[in-house]
Design a protein around this motif. Sequence first.
Motif, PDB file in Angstrom:
ATOM      1  N   PHE A 758       0.804  -1.218   0.277  1.00 17.39           N
ATOM      2  CA  PHE A 758       0.120   0.172  -0.275  1.00 17.39           C
ATOM      3  C   PHE A 758       0.451   1.290   0.033  1.00 17.39           C
ATOM      4  CE2 PHE A 758      -3.226  -3.161   2.665  1.00 17.39           C
ATOM      5  CZ  PHE A 758      -3.491  -3.098   1.394  1.00 17.39           C
ATOM      6  N   ASN A 759       2.162   1.007  -0.354  1.00 17.33           N
ATOM      7  CA  ASN A 759       2.931   2.461  -0.509  1.00 17.33           C
ATOM      8  C   ASN A 759       2.876   2.940   0.823  1.00 17.33           C
ATOM      9  OD1 ASN A 759       3.893   1.858  -3.028  1.00 17.33           O
ATOM     10  ND2 ASN A 759       1.486   2.796  -3.822  1.00 17.33           N
ATOM     11  N   LEU A 760       2.934   2.409   2.186  1.00 15.39           N
ATOM     12  CA  LEU A 760       3.208   2.811   3.265  1.00 15.39           C
ATOM     13  C   LEU A 760       4.509   3.020   4.600  1.00 15.39           C
ATOM     14  CD1 LEU A 760      -0.477   1.236   4.811  1.00 15.39           C
ATOM     15  CD2 LEU A 760      -0.118   3.347   4.143  1.00 15.39           C
ATOM     16  N   GLN A 761       4.169   4.287   5.217  1.00 13.45           N
ATOM     17  CA  GLN A 761       5.821   3.996   5.865  1.00 13.45           C
ATOM     18  C   GLN A 761       5.278   4.744   7.123  1.00 13.45           C
ATOM     19  OE1 GLN A 761       9.114   6.849   4.125  1.00 13.45           O
ATOM     20  NE2 GLN A 761      10.632   5.762   6.143  1.00 13.45           N
ATOM     21  N   LEU A 762       4.916   3.626   7.668  1.00 12.77           N
ATOM     22  CA  LEU A 762       4.426   3.617   9.483  1.00 12.77           C
ATOM     23  C   LEU A 762       5.537   3.751  10.117  1.00 12.77           C
ATOM     24  CD1 LEU A 762       2.355  -0.253   9.207  1.00 12.77           C
ATOM     25  CD2 LEU A 762       1.482   3.033   8.764  1.00 12.77           C
ATOM     26  N   ASN A 763       4.936   4.632  10.635  1.00 15.86           N
ATOM     27  CA  ASN A 763       6.200   4.989  11.912  1.00 15.86           C
ATOM     28  C   ASN A 763       6.196   3.660  13.181  1.00 15.86           C
ATOM     29  OD1 ASN A 763       4.149   5.442  14.614  1.00 15.86           O
ATOM     30  ND2 ASN A 763       3.487   7.409  13.535  1.00 15.86           N
ATOM     31  N   ALA A 764       6.917   4.015  14.131  1.00 17.23           N
ATOM     32  CA  ALA A 764       7.023   2.801  15.091  1.00 17.23           C
ATOM     33  C   ALA A 764       5.980   3.228  16.313  1.00 17.23           C
ATOM     34  CB  ALA A 764       8.048   2.935  16.060  1.00 17.23           C
ATOM     35  N   LYS A 765       5.266   3.245  16.607  1.00 16.87           N
ATOM     36  CA  LYS A 765       4.093   2.960  17.333  1.00 16.87           C
ATOM     37  C   LYS A 765       3.615   2.247  16.637  1.00 16.87           C
ATOM     38  CE  LYS A 765       1.954   5.670  21.125  1.00 16.87           C
ATOM     39  NZ  LYS A 765       1.639   6.370  22.158  1.00 16.87           N
ATOM     40  N   MET A 766       3.050   2.719  15.290  1.00 13.62           N
ATOM     41  CA  MET A 766       2.021   2.430  14.644  1.00 13.62           C
ATOM     42  C   MET A 766       2.745   0.856  14.349  1.00 13.62           C
ATOM     43  SD  MET A 766      -0.635   2.780  12.615  1.00 13.62           S
ATOM     44  CE  MET A 766      -0.916   4.259  11.520  1.00 13.62           C
ATOM     45  N   LYS A 767       3.530   0.553  14.429  1.00 18.29           N
ATOM     46  CA  LYS A 767       4.479  -0.650  13.418  1.00 18.29           C
ATOM     47  C   LYS A 767       3.320  -1.814  15.002  1.00 18.29           C
ATOM     48  CE  LYS A 767       7.730  -0.214  10.362  1.00 18.29           C
ATOM     49  NZ  LYS A 767       9.165  -0.276  10.397  1.00 18.29           N
ATOM     50  N   PHE A 768       4.165  -0.944  16.313  1.00 20.67           N
ATOM     51  CA  PHE A 768       4.156  -1.500  17.829  1.00 20.67           C
ATOM     52  C   PHE A 768       2.633  -1.638  17.539  1.00 20.67           C
ATOM     53  CE2 PHE A 768       3.258  -1.788  22.168  1.00 20.67           C
ATOM     54  CZ  PHE A 768       4.243  -3.261  22.480  1.00 20.67           C
ATOM     55  N   ASN A 769       1.950  -1.282  17.814  1.00 23.12           N
ATOM     56  CA  ASN A 769       0.192  -1.576  17.510  1.00 23.12           C
ATOM     57  C   ASN A 769      -0.560  -1.870  16.366  1.00 23.12           C
ATOM     58  OD1 ASN A 769      -0.683   0.038  19.947  1.00 23.12           O
ATOM     59  ND2 ASN A 769      -0.517   2.058  18.478  1.00 23.12           N
ATOM     60  N   LEU A 770       0.238  -2.060  15.658  1.00 20.74           N
ATOM     61  CA  LEU A 770      -0.044  -3.327  14.297  1.00 20.74           C
ATOM     62  C   LEU A 770       0.336  -4.923  14.405  1.00 20.74           C
ATOM     63  CD1 LEU A 770      -1.817  -3.420  11.805  1.00 20.74           C
ATOM     64  CD2 LEU A 770      -0.313  -2.884  10.639  1.00 20.74           C
ATOM     65  N   MET A 771       1.383  -5.258  15.027  1.00 20.47           N
ATOM     66  CA  MET A 771       1.796  -5.979  15.003  1.00 20.47           C
ATOM     67  C   MET A 771       1.137  -7.032  16.314  1.00 20.47           C
ATOM     68  SD  MET A 771       6.305  -5.297  14.694  1.00 20.47           S
ATOM     69  CE  MET A 771       6.239  -7.203  15.171  1.00 20.47           C
ATOM     70  N   MET A 772       0.895  -5.891  17.486  1.00 20.97           N
ATOM     71  CA  MET A 772       0.081  -6.252  18.216  1.00 20.97           C
ATOM     72  C   MET A 772      -0.926  -7.284  18.240  1.00 20.97           C
ATOM     73  SD  MET A 772       1.384  -6.936  21.527  1.00 20.97           S
ATOM     74  CE  MET A 772       1.220  -6.467  22.992  1.00 20.97           C
ATOM     75  N   HIS A 773      -1.865  -5.882  17.053  1.00 22.42           N
ATOM     76  CA  HIS A 773      -3.398  -5.991  17.021  1.00 22.42           C
ATOM     77  C   HIS A 773      -3.553  -8.115  16.280  1.00 22.42           C
ATOM     78  CE1 HIS A 773      -7.120  -5.815  15.683  1.00 22.42           C
ATOM     79  NE2 HIS A 773      -6.753  -5.888  14.058  1.00 22.42           N
ATOM     80  N   ILE A 774      -2.628  -7.636  15.226  1.00 23.86           N
ATOM     81  CA  ILE A 774      -3.016  -8.947  14.425  1.00 23.86           C
ATOM     82  C   ILE A 774      -2.390 -10.130  15.090  1.00 23.86           C
ATOM     83  CG2 ILE A 774      -1.442 -10.078  12.035  1.00 23.86           C
ATOM     84  CD1 ILE A 774      -1.388  -6.706  10.831  1.00 23.86           C
ATOM     85  N   ALA A 775      -1.717  -9.973  16.042  1.00 23.94           N
ATOM     86  CA  ALA A 775      -0.846 -11.106  16.294  1.00 23.94           C
ATOM     87  C   ALA A 775      -2.275 -12.036  17.270  1.00 23.94           C
ATOM     88  CB  ALA A 775      -0.227 -11.223  17.622  1.00 23.94           C
ATOM     89  N   LEU A 776      -2.901 -10.585  18.225  1.00 23.57           N
ATOM     90  CA  LEU A 776      -4.032 -11.429  19.052  1.00 23.57           C
ATOM     91  C   LEU A 776      -5.499 -11.585  18.234  1.00 23.57           C
ATOM     92  CD1 LEU A 776      -4.023  -8.177  21.768  1.00 23.57           C
ATOM     93  CD2 LEU A 776      -2.665 -10.931  21.702  1.00 23.57           C
TER      94      LEU A 776
END
Length: 837
Positions: A758-776
Amino acid sequence: MRQETREQLLNLLTEKKALTTQEIADSILLSRSATSLYLNELLDQKEIQKNGTKPVYWSLKNVGDNEDVDVFSQYIGSNGSAKKAIEKCKAAVLYPPLGLPLLLHGASGVGKSFLAQLIFDYLHEKKCNGAQNFFVFNCADYANNPELLSSILFGHTKGAFTGAEKEKKGLLAQANNGVLFLDEVHRLSHENQEKLFQFMDTGKFRPVGEEAELIHSNVRLLFATTEIPEEVLLPTFYRRISVIIDLPTFHERPIFERIELVNYLFERESKRIKKSIIISNDVFSELTTQELSGNIGSLANQVRMDCADALRVSPNSQTLFVGENKQSVIQINYPSDLTSSVEETPLFAKKITPLLQITDFITLKDELRAFDSQYLENTVTLINDSLALNIKTNVQKQNHQIVDNEMLTKEALDTVCRLLQVLKEEISPQKIEEKMYLFSKQYPRTSLLVTNLTKKLPMEIQSFVTFFLGVMLIGKVSEEIRYQALLVAHGNTTASSIQAVANKMCGDYVFDAINMPLTSSARDIIAEVNDWLSERDTSEGVIMLVDMGSLTQLYKSLKPQILGELLVINNLTTSYALEIGQQLVNGNLFYEIAKTAERDFITNVQYFEGFAVEKNVIIASISGRDVAKKIKAICEKYFNPDIKLIVLNFSELVNTLERAYSEEGYLKETAAILTTSYLDNKTPVTSINLIDVLDEDAENQLNIQLKNLIHPSSIPLLVNEFIHFFSKEGLSEKLEFLNPDVIIRQVEDVVGKCEKRFNLQLNAKMKFNLMMHIALMVERTILGAEDYPVPEDINQLSINSKPFYQNVQTIFYTLEQFYKIKISTWELYIIYEILIG
């Protein structure tokens, strides 16, 4: 035994309920030893029984006495390591109508055949159907001739093959209403395995050469193999084996069972040759610790050879001696009139266990000492206890090297050994370790001493002996000595010899010692000393007496690990050690000891102050030292190599900051402090809470805070590693059953694909939140999470002009396949919301 004597003994025990060996000997006018011999013969024949220990009481074995006796009690470990296995055996063989097929798996000589015999005895004793006879066949005997093996198992008709001159019944037919034990079953050919599992399914088989008639047989089947069953058996055959019992090798068994097995084998030889046997504990211990490819079978042969060799040397002696050391021995008496264990042990264990809930260690010591004096001292014998002999020998040897005061530990060791006999099955190592941790906080010097005293004991009992010995030594070691003191010297015993003399003369545990090989470099010495420092509280200060090396080099390498002052004396002699030791015992302050050494010792003395002379970064975590060490491992990849990374406990960091606040320049070489929580830092040193790396401006902030410590191009890589690390740490607490290590790698891949697609550049906080969300989300989906309607048409959604739904389905396909799940449209819609906002 003469029939007349036999009847005399049985008649006497019919008249009297229970008599001692001496009372029986007096009544029938025989010597005590001869009477004991006859009584043991009747015991072996199960005509009589014995109870008690000191003395033994003999009585007739009444009808029905055997009903409560479990035949599996003959299997050493039946109430220990093999308890669950034997329970499975009982459940399997009692299942109607003819039990479940059972496979015994284990290396050669672990006792598979013996256990199979006990299973048959158990069935026979329970009067179960299909337990009339016991047939044993080793499939390896005819493995190279599968046709002959098939004939032996299934039988054959007349003329079935050349030489088949008459019909022959096979083992399956012979074992009708009995038990057939097939050892080394993996040596059966595939064809014979197929014929056997067809019999297991139907209860019918066809002899070799028979084309029409099927023969029915009620057979209970037991199997054994030394190989991994699923790798050597046909899958169709393997699936029909309901229960698999894994038997451990001899050296995998608990130490108490290994000792009992060796003892039993010597008792068996004693009965065989009708002689008493005395075994050097060196020999006995070696037998309990060695790894033998043939396990108990090889062990039995070795015991027999030891006895045979002793018999060759002294053929006419009534007592054989095995080994050379006659000071520390195990004695097997023949005939035996002592039971092998204390019948009161379960009762004692029940009484002691509540005492272990006592949290005040002085009270615990008093209660244990009183209990030992009242109950154990006169009942639990340490004679012939190989483990107790080893414990006392090992600990007193260490005692001689460290404090040279055997009386310090003599009585305490006896108490600990008696407690071990009683509590060996009752206390988990985890509970002991928890108590030892609390004990080490309250009595650190006593804890260090007992840890050194017990470090050469077997791991299985080390924590038990360390804890209880520590409790029994409370008050015997001064906890008032404020500073850590170490002697370091080249040579095999140089430092430890001075240590023993100095500690003995000072009357306390003052010094530790490190003996270094003559070839050791300064780096080797520093590594050893660092290991020693890591186990000790250095906040008050450390004094070292050494016989080598540059003091400045030692200081630069060691001082960062020491919270308090460091005094290094570049000469190790007994007189210097005694002088320093006496001042430590007298409670002299560090500054006074240092100044006295500088004034009186004719050698180089350096007294160092401050935290470190090298540029450094301190790392600490409120979550514990392990987390701080992992953070250090990440930092080492990116920080400049001339920066010293120092791990501290969080409490040590707090103490260091307090000291730095009051002592100007104490942290002058410390460039930054990395933590995982808020820190009350009143010093000029920059402190960084690493959880803030999740903030949007994290990379810019770290660039400023870590300037000159790390190259700017490495900051994004460092941030990504921290996100990965903290994601895993956080998930470990939140996930119920998914493996954090695995899911983190998977969701990192998913997030990376989302950014790229999607041509995105996620910041650190966004990456962290997204990773936690997907795992759960994955775990939620596995558990059957509730679905919800999507508020808009998901097919019309897009990110940066890229269709969202079609692309995200492709991104998550691998994850869905791995976990055999289907991620709902609702969950994917939530991903969309996170990505756009």
